[in-house]
Design a protein around this motif. Structure first.
Motif, PDB file in Angstrom:
ATOM      1  N   THR A 140     102.187  -2.234 -35.081  1.00 31.70           N
ATOM      2  CA  THR A 140     100.983  -3.070 -35.215  1.00 31.70           C
ATOM      3  C   THR A 140     100.001  -2.774 -34.090  1.00 31.70           C
ATOM      4  O   THR A 140      98.789  -2.626 -34.323  1.00 31.70           O
ATOM      5  CB  THR A 140     101.371  -4.554 -35.216  1.00 31.70           C
ATOM      6  N   ALA A 141     100.519  -2.667 -32.863  1.00 30.00           N
ATOM      7  CA  ALA A 141      99.649  -2.395 -31.720  1.00 30.00           C
ATOM      8  C   ALA A 141      98.992  -1.018 -31.846  1.00 30.00           C
ATOM      9  O   ALA A 141      97.794  -0.864 -31.563  1.00 30.00           O
ATOM     10  CB  ALA A 141     100.451  -2.489 -30.426  1.00 30.00           C
ATOM     11  N   GLN A 142      99.754  -0.021 -32.271  1.00 31.93           N
ATOM     12  CA  GLN A 142      99.190   1.326 -32.403  1.00 31.93           C
ATOM     13  C   GLN A 142      98.133   1.377 -33.500  1.00 31.93           C
ATOM     14  O   GLN A 142      97.082   2.014 -33.332  1.00 31.93           O
ATOM     15  CB  GLN A 142     100.296   2.341 -32.703  1.00 31.93           C
ATOM     16  N   LEU A 143      98.384   0.695 -34.597  1.00 33.69           N
ATOM     17  CA  LEU A 143      97.405   0.676 -35.685  1.00 33.69           C
ATOM     18  C   LEU A 143      96.098   0.036 -35.224  1.00 33.69           C
ATOM     19  O   LEU A 143      95.016   0.414 -35.676  1.00 33.69           O
ATOM     20  CB  LEU A 143      97.976  -0.074 -36.887  1.00 33.69           C
ATOM     21  N   GLY A 144      96.180  -0.918 -34.303  1.00 31.77           N
ATOM     22  CA  GLY A 144      94.980  -1.541 -33.753  1.00 31.77           C
ATOM     23  C   GLY A 144      94.215  -0.636 -32.803  1.00 31.77           C
ATOM     24  O   GLY A 144      93.030  -0.874 -32.538  1.00 31.77           O
ATOM     25  N   ARG A 145      94.903   0.408 -32.278  1.00 30.83           N
ATOM     26  CA  ARG A 145      94.228   1.351 -31.369  1.00 30.83           C
ATOM     27  C   ARG A 145      93.700   2.571 -32.119  1.00 30.83           C
ATOM     28  O   ARG A 145      92.516   2.902 -32.062  1.00 30.83           O
ATOM     29  CB  ARG A 145      95.186   1.804 -30.271  1.00 30.83           C
ATOM     30  N   LEU A 146      94.622   3.271 -32.823  1.00 29.62           N
ATOM     31  CA  LEU A 146      94.256   4.490 -33.542  1.00 29.62           C
ATOM     32  C   LEU A 146      95.374   4.829 -34.514  1.00 29.62           C
ATOM     33  O   LEU A 146      96.529   4.964 -34.100  1.00 29.62           O
ATOM     34  CB  LEU A 146      94.057   5.653 -32.555  1.00 29.62           C
ATOM     35  N   GLY A 147      95.040   4.955 -35.796  1.00 28.24           N
ATOM     36  CA  GLY A 147      96.057   5.285 -36.780  1.00 28.24           C
ATOM     37  C   GLY A 147      96.253   6.773 -36.950  1.00 28.24           C
ATOM     38  O   GLY A 147      97.370   7.241 -37.154  1.00 28.24           O
ATOM     39  N   GLY A 156     101.419  15.760 -39.867  1.00 22.73           N
ATOM     40  CA  GLY A 156     102.622  15.762 -39.043  1.00 22.73           C
ATOM     41  C   GLY A 156     102.363  15.347 -37.603  1.00 22.73           C
ATOM     42  O   GLY A 156     101.423  15.815 -36.965  1.00 22.73           O
ATOM     43  N   GLY A 157     103.233  14.471 -37.088  1.00 22.36           N
ATOM     44  CA  GLY A 157     103.110  14.037 -35.692  1.00 22.36           C
ATOM     45  C   GLY A 157     101.907  13.170 -35.425  1.00 22.36           C
ATOM     46  O   GLY A 157     101.422  13.101 -34.283  1.00 22.36           O
ATOM     47  N   ASN A 158     101.390  12.464 -36.451  1.00 22.86           N
ATOM     48  CA  ASN A 158     100.234  11.610 -36.220  1.00 22.86           C
ATOM     49  C   ASN A 158     100.621  10.418 -35.338  1.00 22.86           C
ATOM     50  O   ASN A 158     101.801  10.188 -35.064  1.00 22.86           O
ATOM     51  CB  ASN A 158      99.606  11.161 -37.544  1.00 22.86           C
ATOM     52  N   HIS A 159      99.640   9.664 -34.915  1.00 25.86           N
ATOM     53  CA  HIS A 159      99.877   8.619 -33.915  1.00 25.86           C
ATOM     54  C   HIS A 159     100.830   7.541 -34.407  1.00 25.86           C
ATOM     55  O   HIS A 159     101.703   7.082 -33.660  1.00 25.86           O
ATOM     56  CB  HIS A 159      98.532   8.011 -33.487  1.00 25.86           C
ATOM     57  N   LEU A 160     100.685   7.143 -35.659  1.00 26.96           N
ATOM     58  CA  LEU A 160     101.594   6.123 -36.191  1.00 26.96           C
ATOM     59  C   LEU A 160     103.012   6.663 -36.339  1.00 26.96           C
ATOM     60  O   LEU A 160     103.986   5.961 -36.045  1.00 26.96           O
ATOM     61  CB  LEU A 160     101.083   5.614 -37.533  1.00 26.96           C
ATOM     62  N   ALA A 161     103.136   7.898 -36.789  1.00 29.99           N
ATOM     63  CA  ALA A 161     104.458   8.492 -36.960  1.00 29.99           C
ATOM     64  C   ALA A 161     105.187   8.601 -35.618  1.00 29.99           C
ATOM     65  O   ALA A 161     106.378   8.260 -35.513  1.00 29.99           O
ATOM     66  CB  ALA A 161     104.335   9.865 -37.612  1.00 29.99           C
ATOM     67  N   CYS A 162     104.496   9.067 -34.602  1.00 28.82           N
ATOM     68  CA  CYS A 162     105.127   9.188 -33.277  1.00 28.82           C
ATOM     69  C   CYS A 162     105.492   7.817 -32.719  1.00 28.82           C
ATOM     70  O   CYS A 162     106.545   7.656 -32.083  1.00 28.82           O
ATOM     71  CB  CYS A 162     104.189   9.916 -32.315  1.00 28.82           C
ATOM     72  N   THR A 163     104.648   6.834 -32.950  1.00 28.73           N
ATOM     73  CA  THR A 163     104.961   5.482 -32.500  1.00 28.73           C
ATOM     74  C   THR A 163     106.216   4.964 -33.186  1.00 28.73           C
ATOM     75  O   THR A 163     107.082   4.350 -32.554  1.00 28.73           O
ATOM     76  CB  THR A 163     103.767   4.547 -32.770  1.00 28.73           C
ATOM     77  N   ALA A 164     106.314   5.207 -34.496  1.00 25.41           N
ATOM     78  CA  ALA A 164     107.515   4.793 -35.222  1.00 25.41           C
ATOM     79  C   ALA A 164     108.753   5.447 -34.624  1.00 25.41           C
ATOM     80  O   ALA A 164     109.776   4.784 -34.399  1.00 25.41           O
ATOM     81  CB  ALA A 164     107.375   5.163 -36.697  1.00 25.41           C
ATOM     82  N   ALA A 165     108.676   6.746 -34.370  1.00 31.28           N
ATOM     83  CA  ALA A 165     109.834   7.472 -33.841  1.00 31.28           C
ATOM     84  C   ALA A 165     110.202   7.000 -32.434  1.00 31.28           C
ATOM     85  O   ALA A 165     111.393   6.918 -32.087  1.00 31.28           O
ATOM     86  CB  ALA A 165     109.550   8.966 -33.843  1.00 31.28           C
ATOM     87  N   LEU A 166     109.218   6.683 -31.618  1.00 37.78           N
ATOM     88  CA  LEU A 166     109.498   6.174 -30.269  1.00 37.78           C
ATOM     89  C   LEU A 166     110.142   4.791 -30.338  1.00 37.78           C
ATOM     90  O   LEU A 166     111.071   4.491 -29.577  1.00 37.78           O
ATOM     91  CB  LEU A 166     108.215   6.135 -29.447  1.00 37.78           C
ATOM     92  N   ALA A 167     109.659   3.958 -31.251  1.00 40.15           N
ATOM     93  CA  ALA A 167     110.264   2.631 -31.423  1.00 40.15           C
ATOM     94  C   ALA A 167     111.712   2.759 -31.869  1.00 40.15           C
ATOM     95  O   ALA A 167     112.592   2.013 -31.413  1.00 40.15           O
ATOM     96  CB  ALA A 167     109.457   1.812 -32.432  1.00 40.15           C
ATOM     97  N   VAL A 168     111.985   3.695 -32.772  1.00 41.73           N
ATOM     98  CA  VAL A 168     113.357   3.923 -33.229  1.00 41.73           C
ATOM     99  C   VAL A 168     114.254   4.312 -32.063  1.00 41.73           C
ATOM    100  O   VAL A 168     115.360   3.780 -31.904  1.00 41.73           O
ATOM    101  CB  VAL A 168     113.379   5.005 -34.334  1.00 41.73           C
ATOM    102  N   LEU A 169     113.800   5.228 -31.217  1.00 41.07           N
ATOM    103  CA  LEU A 169     114.608   5.643 -30.070  1.00 41.07           C
ATOM    104  C   LEU A 169     114.828   4.480 -29.101  1.00 41.07           C
ATOM    105  O   LEU A 169     115.926   4.317 -28.544  1.00 41.07           O
ATOM    106  CB  LEU A 169     113.946   6.814 -29.351  1.00 41.07           C
ATOM    107  N   ASP A 170     113.800   3.665 -28.902  1.00 43.64           N
ATOM    108  CA  ASP A 170     113.955   2.479 -28.045  1.00 43.64           C
ATOM    109  C   ASP A 170     115.107   1.612 -28.521  1.00 43.64           C
ATOM    110  O   ASP A 170     115.979   1.207 -27.742  1.00 43.64           O
ATOM    111  CB  ASP A 170     112.666   1.634 -28.062  1.00 43.64           C
TER     112      ASP A 170
END
Length: 377
Positions: free
Chosen positions: A54-61, A266-280
């Motif tokens: 949600t936070a990333q979508l508010g900054r840049l999708g 590939g590797g767009n901002h939302l996708a990378c955010t999702a992957a980082l959240a998963v690793l967290d």
């Protein structure tokens, strides 16, 4: 306009999820042992995941790969540390089929060869060469049947070595646990022998970790149970917990050449955010360990049920990737699980139930599933 009807669908409209449960539009709760086809790794609607997305979508999708995206570099560093391949490079795309397609392309660019070895019952995707490497003639269109791929029995090392000895094999592509193929496991002896033979003959070894990877087996990658180190590793599904994403992990032996590989999304901002959240979440909640421990418990419970129920002919798998082979077609049992016992499972072949729950699956949920399965059998 109507949808192009390519899937047989349960008459259920899922509208909400949390953890290992989903709900339909009538308020009925279902235990999810399918995980959206192994996609839901950390559980449905995990609060940390929702907050970060949600936070990333508010900054840049989205913006293109023509500029620096520091989230990509952060993901590469974090993923390398988590899986033990910090010296590999990361190429980000959108799906598992794309990951395999690009891995096979990179292999061919590297050694100039065109022939691929793939396992019988393998599934590697539905695009071009990835579908040709999939051992299912029903989904290989005539335009994709170009004679590049030879299918060989899983774990028959002699057959693979004989083909490799011809000297014209570009790549061997291997699921160390076959998903669509019925939860069939590669043996350490086969995997190690194949890796050694690939090295002798200058052939690229690709491990397809799209379904069996990302913690599902109880180690970060399923091939890590087998004592091998592939040249290329393909991932998708669990990497984004539902956001479309795929990747190729590339060994240091490969040179990056501008223009050979590319991607729009590939590797767009939302996708990378999702992957980082998963690793967290995987790290903070120790989900790889949970997959291993809960998977062992689930297997034990299912084998105990097998001992008292002749309709179960085999139980196999590793971690939270489990196959239950039945003495009958799975369809009626699976339908009863869904409509009567409110449990989603996957399937393989004609008579195997395939379990792919989120990695937050618990022993209590395992007990509940076994009890409901027993009713259906």
């Amino acid at each position: 306009m109507k949808l192009f009807d390519v899937y047989p669908l349960f008459d259920i409209n899922i509208v909400r999820g949390k953890g290992c449960a989903v709900w339909d539009d009538k308020g009925q709760e279902y235990l999810d042992l399918y995980g959206g086809h192994a996609v839901i790794s950390i559980g449905h609607c995990h609060p940390h995941y929702v907050e970060m997305m949600t936070a990333q979508l508010g900054r840049l999708g989205f913006y293109s790969n023509s500029v620096i995206n520091k989230l990509q570099a952060e993901l590469a560093e974090r993923l390398g540390r988590a899986c033990g391949y910090d010296d590999y490079r990361l190429f980000l795309i959108n799906s598992g089929a794309e990951a395999n397609e690009n891995a096979l392309k990179l292999a061919s660019f590297t050694n100039g060869r065109t022939r691929v070895l793939s396992a019988e019952k393998a599934f590697h995707g539905r695009t071009s060469l990835a579908v040709e490497a999939t051992n299912n003639p029903k989904i290989i269109a005539p335009i994709n049947a170009n004679g590049h791929v030879t299918y060989l029995p899983l774990n028959d090392l002699g057959a693979w070595e004989a083909e490799l000895a011809k000297g014209d094999v570009c790549a061997c592509i291997l699921e160390c646990i076959q998903g669509v193929g019925g939860i069939r496991l590669a043996t350490p002896e086969f995997a190690q022998g194949l890796a050694a033979a690939c090295k002798r003959h200058g052939t690229v070894l690709i491990c397809d970790e799209i379904q069996c990877g990302y913690g599902r087996s109880g180690r970060f990658f399923a091939h890590q149970w087998l004592g091998i180190r592939p040249d290329l590793i393909t991932v998708a599904k669990g990497i984004g917990n539902g956001f479309p994403m795929g990747a190729v992990l590339i060994s240091p032996d490969f040179a990056a050449v501008y223009g050979q590989l590319g991607t729009t999304f590939g590797g767009n901002h939302l996708a990378c955010t999702a992957a980082l959240a998963v690793l967290d979440v995987m790290e903070s909640e120790h989900l790889v360990d949970n997959a291993r421990e809960t998977g062992l418990y689930l297997m034990d419970r299912l084998k105990a049920l097998q001992a008292e129920c002749p309709h179960i002919t085999d139980v196999r798998g590793r971690g939270l990737m489990v196959g239950i082979e039945l003495d009958r077609p799975y369809k009626d049992v699976r339908n009863r699980l869904v409509y009567d016992e409110h449990v989603f499972t996957g399937c393989s072949g004609t008579n195997t139930l395939r379990l792919l729950p989120p990695l937050c699956f618990t022993k209590e949920m395992a007990d509940e599933f076994v009890a409901r399965l027993k009713k259906c059998l």
